[in-house]
Design a protein around this motif. Structure first.
Motif, PDB file in Angstrom:
ATOM      1  N   ALA A  26       0.823  -1.206   0.000  1.00  0.00           N
ATOM      2  CA  ALA A  26       0.000   0.000   0.000  1.00  0.00           C
ATOM      3  C   ALA A  26       0.859   1.257   0.000  1.00  0.00           C
ATOM      4  N   THR A  27       1.995   1.200   0.680  1.00  0.00           N
ATOM      5  CA  THR A  27       2.881   2.364   0.790  1.00  0.00           C
ATOM      6  C   THR A  27       3.733   2.568  -0.452  1.00  0.00           C
ATOM      7  N   HIS A  28       4.308   1.485  -0.958  1.00  0.00           N
ATOM      8  CA  HIS A  28       5.284   1.595  -2.046  1.00  0.00           C
ATOM      9  C   HIS A  28       4.755   1.160  -3.410  1.00  0.00           C
ATOM     10  N   GLY A  29       3.566   0.567  -3.439  1.00  0.00           N
ATOM     11  CA  GLY A  29       3.052   0.049  -4.697  1.00  0.00           C
ATOM     12  C   GLY A  29       3.649  -1.311  -4.996  1.00  0.00           C
ATOM     13  N   TYR A  30       3.029  -2.015  -5.935  1.00  0.00           N
ATOM     14  CA  TYR A  30       3.535  -3.351  -6.252  1.00  0.00           C
ATOM     15  C   TYR A  30       4.942  -3.284  -6.832  1.00  0.00           C
ATOM     16  N   GLU A  31       5.134  -2.403  -7.799  1.00  0.00           N
ATOM     17  CA  GLU A  31       6.440  -2.312  -8.453  1.00  0.00           C
ATOM     18  C   GLU A  31       7.506  -1.781  -7.502  1.00  0.00           C
ATOM     19  N   GLY A  32       7.122  -0.855  -6.624  1.00  0.00           N
ATOM     20  CA  GLY A  32       8.101  -0.235  -5.738  1.00  0.00           C
ATOM     21  C   GLY A  32       8.447  -1.059  -4.513  1.00  0.00           C
ATOM     22  N   ALA A  33       7.588  -2.001  -4.163  1.00  0.00           N
ATOM     23  CA  ALA A  33       7.842  -2.825  -2.979  1.00  0.00           C
ATOM     24  C   ALA A  33       8.960  -3.828  -3.254  1.00  0.00           C
ATOM     25  N   SER A  34       9.844  -3.969  -2.292  1.00  0.00           N
ATOM     26  CA  SER A  34      10.951  -4.925  -2.407  1.00  0.00           C
ATOM     27  C   SER A  34      10.595  -6.199  -1.654  1.00  0.00           C
ATOM     28  N   TYR A  35      10.626  -7.316  -2.355  1.00  0.00           N
ATOM     29  CA  TYR A  35      10.302  -8.598  -1.728  1.00  0.00           C
ATOM     30  C   TYR A  35      11.281  -8.901  -0.592  1.00  0.00           C
ATOM     31  N   ASN A  36      12.551  -8.610  -0.813  1.00  0.00           N
ATOM     32  CA  ASN A  36      13.559  -8.868   0.217  1.00  0.00           C
ATOM     33  C   ASN A  36      13.342  -7.997   1.453  1.00  0.00           C
ATOM     34  N   GLN A  37      12.976  -6.730   1.232  1.00  0.00           N
ATOM     35  CA  GLN A  37      12.733  -5.844   2.374  1.00  0.00           C
ATOM     36  C   GLN A  37      11.481  -6.251   3.143  1.00  0.00           C
ATOM     37  N   ILE A  38      10.472  -6.718   2.427  1.00  0.00           N
ATOM     38  CA  ILE A  38       9.264  -7.212   3.096  1.00  0.00           C
ATOM     39  C   ILE A  38       9.624  -8.389   3.997  1.00  0.00           C
ATOM     40  N   ILE A  39      10.438  -9.292   3.490  1.00  0.00           N
ATOM     41  CA  ILE A  39      10.858 -10.467   4.263  1.00  0.00           C
ATOM     42  C   ILE A  39      11.614 -10.037   5.520  1.00  0.00           C
ATOM     43  N   GLN A  40      12.491  -9.034   5.367  1.00  0.00           N
ATOM     44  CA  GLN A  40      13.254  -8.534   6.520  1.00  0.00           C
ATOM     45  C   GLN A  40      12.326  -7.922   7.567  1.00  0.00           C
ATOM     46  N   LYS A  41      11.328  -7.161   7.116  1.00  0.00           N
ATOM     47  CA  LYS A  41      10.390  -6.528   8.048  1.00  0.00           C
ATOM     48  C   LYS A  41       9.550  -7.570   8.785  1.00  0.00           C
ATOM     49  N   ILE A  42       9.217  -8.639   8.105  1.00  0.00           N
ATOM     50  CA  ILE A  42       8.446  -9.711   8.746  1.00  0.00           C
ATOM     51  C   ILE A  42       9.289 -10.385   9.827  1.00  0.00           C
ATOM     52  N   GLY A  43      10.583 -10.502   9.542  1.00  0.00           N
ATOM     53  CA  GLY A  43      11.491 -11.096  10.519  1.00  0.00           C
ATOM     54  C   GLY A  43      11.677 -12.590  10.371  1.00  0.00           C
ATOM     55  N   ILE A  44      11.551 -13.080   9.133  1.00  0.00           N
ATOM     56  CA  ILE A  44      11.809 -14.496   8.874  1.00  0.00           C
ATOM     57  C   ILE A  44      12.888 -14.602   7.801  1.00  0.00           C
ATOM     58  N   SER A  45      13.403 -15.796   7.616  1.00  0.00           N
ATOM     59  CA  SER A  45      14.458 -15.985   6.623  1.00  0.00           C
ATOM     60  C   SER A  45      13.871 -15.994   5.214  1.00  0.00           C
ATOM     61  N   LYS A  46      14.717 -15.685   4.251  1.00  0.00           N
ATOM     62  CA  LYS A  46      14.285 -15.696   2.854  1.00  0.00           C
ATOM     63  C   LYS A  46      13.850 -17.099   2.443  1.00  0.00           C
ATOM     64  N   GLY A  47      14.566 -18.091   2.958  1.00  0.00           N
ATOM     65  CA  GLY A  47      14.217 -19.473   2.649  1.00  0.00           C
ATOM     66  C   GLY A  47      12.833 -19.834   3.155  1.00  0.00           C
ATOM     67  N   SER A  48      12.495 -19.337   4.353  1.00  0.00           N
ATOM     68  CA  SER A  48      11.172 -19.617   4.922  1.00  0.00           C
ATOM     69  C   SER A  48      10.072 -18.985   4.076  1.00  0.00           C
ATOM     70  N   MET A  49      10.323 -17.749   3.608  1.00  0.00           N
ATOM     71  CA  MET A  49       9.310 -17.058   2.813  1.00  0.00           C
ATOM     72  C   MET A  49       9.029 -17.815   1.521  1.00  0.00           C
ATOM     73  N   TYR A  50      10.080 -18.313   0.890  1.00  0.00           N
ATOM     74  CA  TYR A  50       9.886 -19.070  -0.346  1.00  0.00           C
ATOM     75  C   TYR A  50       9.269 -20.441  -0.073  1.00  0.00           C
ATOM     76  N   TYR A  51       9.217 -20.796   1.185  1.00  0.00           N
ATOM     77  CA  TYR A  51       8.550 -22.025   1.596  1.00  0.00           C
ATOM     78  C   TYR A  51       7.036 -21.824   1.586  1.00  0.00           C
ATOM     79  N   TYR A  52       6.627 -20.528   1.686  1.00  0.00           N
ATOM     80  CA  TYR A  52       5.203 -20.197   1.750  1.00  0.00           C
ATOM     81  C   TYR A  52       4.663 -19.579   0.462  1.00  0.00           C
ATOM     82  N   PHE A  53       5.506 -18.804  -0.231  1.00  0.00           N
ATOM     83  CA  PHE A  53       5.074 -18.120  -1.452  1.00  0.00           C
ATOM     84  C   PHE A  53       6.108 -18.311  -2.554  1.00  0.00           C
ATOM     85  N   GLU A  54       5.631 -18.425  -3.776  1.00  0.00           N
ATOM     86  CA  GLU A  54       6.551 -18.615  -4.894  1.00  0.00           C
ATOM     87  C   GLU A  54       7.341 -17.342  -5.195  1.00  0.00           C
ATOM     88  N   ASN A  55       6.675 -16.185  -5.079  1.00  0.00           N
ATOM     89  CA  ASN A  55       7.321 -14.923  -5.441  1.00  0.00           C
ATOM     90  C   ASN A  55       6.483 -13.741  -4.942  1.00  0.00           C
TER      91      ASN A  55
END
Length: 206
Positions: A26-55
């Motif tokens: 909502a803040t950055h838009g789809y194109e502006g949002a960083s998948y890696n930064q979202i993962i960092q804000k959630i506080g889980i590993s990148k590997g865990s996130m890809y365990y739940y979502f493809e992209n």
């Protein structure tokens, strides 16, 4: 949609993933949002996130559907009154369409995600996937039942397949969101305009 493993995770983690992701989109838009930064804000590993979502696309679709479901939690097509009188039928259509739009318009987060979706365009893969997913929902079947009843009583046109009309109507919805975003229409006008265009598109030609 999320991978099967996502459904089995703790509800608090699921809520955190969705809440953080929706706010970021909502803040950055789809194109502006960083998948890696979202993962960092959630506080889980990148590997865990890809365990739940493809992209990121998969995550956005999940966030959008969750936000829409939360915004329309009190909405139920089953409450529709299957009137046999054409005018009464259209009055019922107006009532349920007004309620759904008013429910949606009262949720700023969902509206922000809708604006992001509209900005991507109807040819974007996210838009196409959402359309396909919505056609598989029970609510879509309920809407089809309402429209089929309208065909039976002569209120709804029968010269174009209903699923085609629904997809054409989606283009109207996109236009309304754009008009609202550009402040050329206010919320009340959007609600009224939707019904006006819906009836013009679906009503039986005389």
């Amino acid at each position: 949609m999320p991978l099967a493993r996502y459904e089995s995770i703790d509800s608090s983690l699921k809520d955190r993933i969705l809440d953080v992701s929706k706010q970021d989109f909502a803040t950055h838009g789809y194109e502006g949002a960083s998948y890696n930064q979202i993962i960092q804000k959630i506080g889980i590993s990148k590997g865990s996130m890809y365990y739940y979502f493809e992209n990121k696309e998969d995550l956005f679709i999940t966030c959008f559907l969750d936000a829409f479901t939360n915004a329309t939690v009190g909405f139920d097509y089953a409450s529709f009154s299957f009137e046999d009188d054409e005018q009464a039928y259209w009055n019922s259509i107006k009532k349920i369409s007004s309620k759904q739009w008013n429910d949606v318009l009262q949720h700023p987060l969902l509206m922000s995600l809708m604006r992001q979706l509209v900005s991507l365009g109807t040819d974007h893969s996210i838009f196409r996937k959402l359309n396909s997913l919505c056609e598989g929902l029970s609510e879509y079947g309920d809407l089809m039942s309402i429209l089929e009843h309208g065909v039976q009583i002569g209120a709804i046109r029968n010269d174009v397949p209903l699923n085609v009309l629904i997809r054409m109507n989606t283009e109207y919805e996109v236009w309304l969101i754009q008009e609202l975003q550009e402040e050329r229409l206010d919320r009340e006008q959007v609600v009224d305009k939707f019904f006006e265009m819906f009836r013009r598109l679906f009503e039986m030609r005389r």
